[in-house]
Design a protein around this motif. Structure first.
Motif, PDB file in Angstrom:
ATOM      1  N   PHE A 265       1.024  -0.982  -0.338  1.00 21.61           N
ATOM      2  CA  PHE A 265       0.285   0.012  -0.040  1.00 21.61           C
ATOM      3  C   PHE A 265       0.570   1.294   0.186  1.00 21.61           C
ATOM      4  O   PHE A 265       0.864   2.050  -0.640  1.00 21.61           O
ATOM      5  N   ARG A 266       1.891   0.978   0.812  1.00 22.11           N
ATOM      6  CA  ARG A 266       3.097   2.055   1.172  1.00 22.11           C
ATOM      7  C   ARG A 266       2.185   3.564   1.220  1.00 22.11           C
ATOM      8  O   ARG A 266       2.184   4.648   0.633  1.00 22.11           O
ATOM      9  N   PRO A 267       1.321   3.194   2.787  1.00 23.91           N
ATOM     10  CA  PRO A 267       1.475   4.476   3.107  1.00 23.91           C
ATOM     11  C   PRO A 267       2.095   6.213   3.704  1.00 23.91           C
ATOM     12  O   PRO A 267       3.300   5.749   3.721  1.00 23.91           O
ATOM     13  N   THR A 268       1.509   6.786   3.665  1.00 26.29           N
ATOM     14  CA  THR A 268       2.075   8.390   3.343  1.00 26.29           C
ATOM     15  C   THR A 268       2.565   8.514   5.372  1.00 26.29           C
ATOM     16  O   THR A 268       3.359   9.661   5.482  1.00 26.29           O
ATOM     17  N   PHE A 269       1.257   7.553   6.068  1.00 29.66           N
ATOM     18  CA  PHE A 269       1.539   8.260   7.358  1.00 29.66           C
ATOM     19  C   PHE A 269       0.453   7.007   8.044  1.00 29.66           C
ATOM     20  O   PHE A 269      -0.062   6.143   7.394  1.00 29.66           O
ATOM     21  N   LEU A 270       0.539   7.030   9.318  1.00 30.71           N
ATOM     22  CA  LEU A 270      -0.019   5.760   9.792  1.00 30.71           C
ATOM     23  C   LEU A 270      -0.117   6.448  10.916  1.00 30.71           C
ATOM     24  O   LEU A 270       0.134   6.897  11.817  1.00 30.71           O
ATOM     25  N   LEU A 271      -1.687   5.832  11.763  1.00 28.12           N
ATOM     26  CA  LEU A 271      -1.855   5.590  13.474  1.00 28.12           C
ATOM     27  C   LEU A 271      -1.955   4.137  14.058  1.00 28.12           C
ATOM     28  O   LEU A 271      -1.642   3.209  13.167  1.00 28.12           O
ATOM     29  N   ALA A 344       6.175   9.027   6.194  1.00 26.43           N
ATOM     30  CA  ALA A 344       6.942  10.167   7.033  1.00 26.43           C
ATOM     31  C   ALA A 344       6.684   9.880   8.153  1.00 26.43           C
ATOM     32  O   ALA A 344       7.377  10.951   9.098  1.00 26.43           O
ATOM     33  N   TYR A 345       5.665   9.975   8.581  1.00 27.50           N
ATOM     34  CA  TYR A 345       4.337  10.542   9.826  1.00 27.50           C
ATOM     35  C   TYR A 345       3.349   9.694  10.638  1.00 27.50           C
ATOM     36  O   TYR A 345       2.814   8.421   9.787  1.00 27.50           O
ATOM     37  N   SER A 346       3.599   9.472  11.582  1.00 32.15           N
ATOM     38  CA  SER A 346       2.685   8.834  12.186  1.00 32.15           C
ATOM     39  C   SER A 346       1.962   9.211  13.730  1.00 32.15           C
ATOM     40  O   SER A 346       2.580  10.631  14.024  1.00 32.15           O
ATOM     41  N   VAL A 347       0.585   9.110  13.435  1.00 27.76           N
ATOM     42  CA  VAL A 347       0.296   9.927  14.850  1.00 27.76           C
ATOM     43  C   VAL A 347      -0.147   8.842  16.041  1.00 27.76           C
ATOM     44  O   VAL A 347      -0.923   7.482  15.752  1.00 27.76           O
ATOM     45  N   SER A 348      -0.095   9.151  17.053  1.00 22.54           N
ATOM     46  CA  SER A 348      -0.319   7.708  18.656  1.00 22.54           C
ATOM     47  C   SER A 348      -0.631   8.598  19.032  1.00 22.54           C
ATOM     48  O   SER A 348      -0.803   9.362  19.365  1.00 22.54           O
ATOM     49  N   GLY A 349      -1.848   7.692  19.396  1.00 18.31           N
ATOM     50  CA  GLY A 349      -2.904   8.027  20.918  1.00 18.31           C
ATOM     51  C   GLY A 349      -3.162   7.126  21.591  1.00 18.31           C
ATOM     52  O   GLY A 349      -2.540   5.815  21.468  1.00 18.31           O
ATOM     53  N   GLY A 350      -4.261   7.087  22.808  1.00 16.62           N
ATOM     54  CA  GLY A 350      -4.776   5.906  23.492  1.00 16.62           C
ATOM     55  C   GLY A 350      -2.909   5.812  24.781  1.00 16.62           C
ATOM     56  O   GLY A 350      -3.856   4.613  25.417  1.00 16.62           O
ATOM     57  N   ALA A 351      -2.591   6.110  24.839  1.00 12.33           N
ATOM     58  CA  ALA A 351      -1.614   6.119  25.822  1.00 12.33           C
ATOM     59  C   ALA A 351      -0.248   6.745  25.980  1.00 12.33           C
ATOM     60  O   ALA A 351      -0.008   6.914  24.503  1.00 12.33           O
ATOM     61  N   PRO A 352       0.732   7.171  26.645  1.00 12.44           N
ATOM     62  CA  PRO A 352       1.773   7.873  26.953  1.00 12.44           C
ATOM     63  C   PRO A 352       2.684   6.792  25.996  1.00 12.44           C
ATOM     64  O   PRO A 352       2.990   5.979  26.122  1.00 12.44           O
TER      65      PRO A 352
END
Length: 594
Positions: A265-271, A344-352
């Protein structure tokens, strides 16, 4: 008391429906790809016009089946394309979506669908249907169940042929922003799940304001592969936000196939949630087998972290810059290639996430944007941005929001993202929503620049026999960063010292043993092995560096089995069900202090 606010980027009109954007974009960008579906081993784009047609036909089918405005529709499925079609279609028809985790037991299904009196439900496959059928005798209101993998969407869409398309437009136009769009049940980490009533205005404002802060990388032409459960509002708001930003979205629910799909898929960002980042780091470290490679990875890791920390100060020493450039070709490039080569980017959440991992990933070319929220905040309340990313914090309030730290350290939230209240639970609503503020139960600090750091949870605070208050999450986060550790829980409430129960990461065990010149052994053998326990002691020593002597772990024990969602020790979003774990392992905790 400290407070910080950020001006809004988007204010919802009085009349708004979450699905409005679907039909708006079908007119404005009909041929642009909105989604991608994997069919027969290849990815096929779905345009905004094609997606809107799928949503419209299903919404017409729901109306034909008798769905009335305000009625509740259950949705139990893994992350997949149809999840979004159903979600938007139900809301377009003014129904209320009630997600159910695919890992839910019969009792949980009964509680979620029964307490909301859901008349309709979409269920992914026969396996999940068996659980719904097991709960069904106690679901008196449940009238129709649609099996997704049995062509139920096509059949239901066909039933709607006699419903004019204009009827769906009328229903959307009649939607007030304060109408319920969904009831999302909390993950149940501190007790029985509570149903959070999120409105159309909550979701639309949260998506537009949060994504507005991330438009550097969530924008037209960008793409992401979603693999977290869409029943969790974190993944769901990213899907809505990505759609709103005209980013292309794919889905993959099978974690075992994730690396293969990322390469395709080659995503540009991830969650992702922090446990995913820990796994990626530990896996990369494990692949650096042999002493020379292991030393090279260790040097590359330390250099990446040093480079990132120096970047935060605005000045990278020349020798660090040079060493980083050389090592990045050997280590960083390979890690980026494993994620498809474009991420190049990823969004992180749910816990520190932890400051060390944040700097490591930035140092290897993947900027991790950490945020904070909860189901009750729809869910994003705070967020770092690419322009202002203060690693180790969860950022500033999203546009339109205000955060306040009360005198006792509790974080309060105010803004258009704050939920309407708990479903049929006035007492909890009154305790949580007070004077226009949401009392989060989390402990936090706000620095002079307005960046927020979560320091723990009020209910999780451990008070030792000596009267010392200890926030367990700091220690737990650092322990889980070690490749030998899968899960852990810090204990010590009303006890003489702090202890820890640890589970081994079975996937990482064999590689760790080989790297340390040890023979292969079973998890049962490993938990008693002196060399393995010495490795765990080093993990404990590293965790203890983050706290004072009185807060440090003085003793630990290894449990024979891991914590799992299925076992009831973890929530579907991989958070500890702390009361359940403490109850289940009460004898082990007693033995720790024996």
């Amino acid at each position: 008391m400290h407070e910080v606010s950020v001006p809004s980027l988007y204010d919802c009109p009085a009349q708004v429906n979450v699905a409005d954007v679907v039909f708006d974009y079908a007119q404005r960008y009909p041929t642009e790809p909105a989604y991608a579906r994997r069919i027969d081993g290849a990815w096929h784009d779905v345009t905004f016009a094609e997606f809107a047609e799928d949503v419209l036909q299903l919404a017409r089918g729901l109306v034909a089946a008798g769905l009335k405005p305000g009625e509740h529709v259950g949705l139990m499925s893994h992350t997949r394309y149809e999840w979004g079609v159903i979600d938007f279609a139900v809301q377009a028809a003014r129904g209320v979506v009630v997600p159910v985790y695919e890992t839910s037991s019969e009792d949980q299904i009964e509680w979620i669908l029964g307490s909301t009196d859901a008349r309709f439900a979409f269920v992914e496959n026969a396996e999940l249907m068996r659980r719904v059928d097991g709960a069904r005798p106690k679901l008196g209101a449940l009238d129709q169940v649609f099996l997704i993998e049995d062509d139920a969407l096509a059949d239901l869409s066909a039933q709607g042929a006699e419903v004019p398309a204009e009827r769906i437009a009328e229903l959307r136009a009649a939607t007030a922003g304060q109408d319920d769009a969904t009831i999302v049940f909390t993950s149940g980490s501190t007790g029985r799940p509570k149903g959070c009533r999120l409105t159309h205005a909550n979701l639309v404002s949260n998506a537009r304001n949060a994504i507005g802060d991330l438009d550097t990388f969530i924008k037209p032409g960008s793409s992401t592969l979603l693999f977290l459960p869409l029943a969790h509002v974190f993944a769901r708001i990213i899907q809505l936000g990505a759609f709103t930003a005209r980013a292309r979205v794919g889905h993959e629910a099978d974690i075992s196939a994730l690396m293969e799909r990322l390469a395709e898929f080659r995503p540009t960002f991830l969650l992702a949630v922090p446990r995913v980042f820990e796994k990626v780091y530990n896996s990369a470290e494990q692949k650096a087998r042999g002493r020379l490679k292991a030393k090279l990875f260790d040097l590359a890791s330390r250099t990446a972290i040093t480079w990132s920390r120096a970047k935060s100060t605005g000045s990278i020493p020349p020798h660090v810059r040079l060493l980083h450039a050389v090592l990045d070709r050997l280590v960083g490039a390979k890690l980026r290639d494993a994620l498809g080569g474009r991420c190049a980017y990823s969004v992180s959440g749910g816990a520190p996430l932890g400051e060390r991992l944040g700097h490591f990933f930035r140092g290897v070319g993947i900027e991790v944007i950490e945020g904070y929220g909860m189901t009750e905040t729809s869910p994003v309340a705070a967020l770092n941005t690419p322009q202002h990313n203060k690693i180790g914090t969860v950022g500033r309030p999203i546009p339109g929001g205000t955060l306040r730290v009360a005198d006792d350290g509790e974080l309060l939230v105010r803004g258009p993202n704050v939920f309407k209240g708990y479903w049929q639970n006035d007492d909890e609503t009154a305790a949580t929503l007070r004077d226009g503020w949401l009392y989060t139960g989390d402990l936090a600090e706000i620095d002079a620049e307005g960046f927020v750091t979560i320091t723990g949870r009020k209910k999780d605070l451990i008070v030792t026999a000596g009267g010392k208050n200890v926030a367990p999450t700091v220690l737990e986060d650092r322990l889980r960063a070690h490749p030998l550790v899968s899960q852990c829980i810090i204990v010590g409430d009303r006890r003489p010292f702090i202890g820890a129960l640890i589970t081994l990461d079975v996937e990482m065990l064999s590689g760790w043993l080989a790297d340390h010149g040890l023979p292969a052994m079973s998890p049962d053998e490993a938990m008693r092995n002196s060399d393995v326990r010495a490795g765990l002691q080093r993990a404990v020593d590293y965790a203890n560096k983050a706290v004072s002597r009185a807060e440090a772990i003085r003793k630990f024990e290894v449990l024979p089995n891991d914590f799992t969602v299925e076992g009831g020790q973890l929530t579907p979003s991989l958070k500890l069900r702390r009361p359940a774990v403490l109850a289940e392992f009460a004898d082990d905790i007693d033995a720790l202090y024996g």
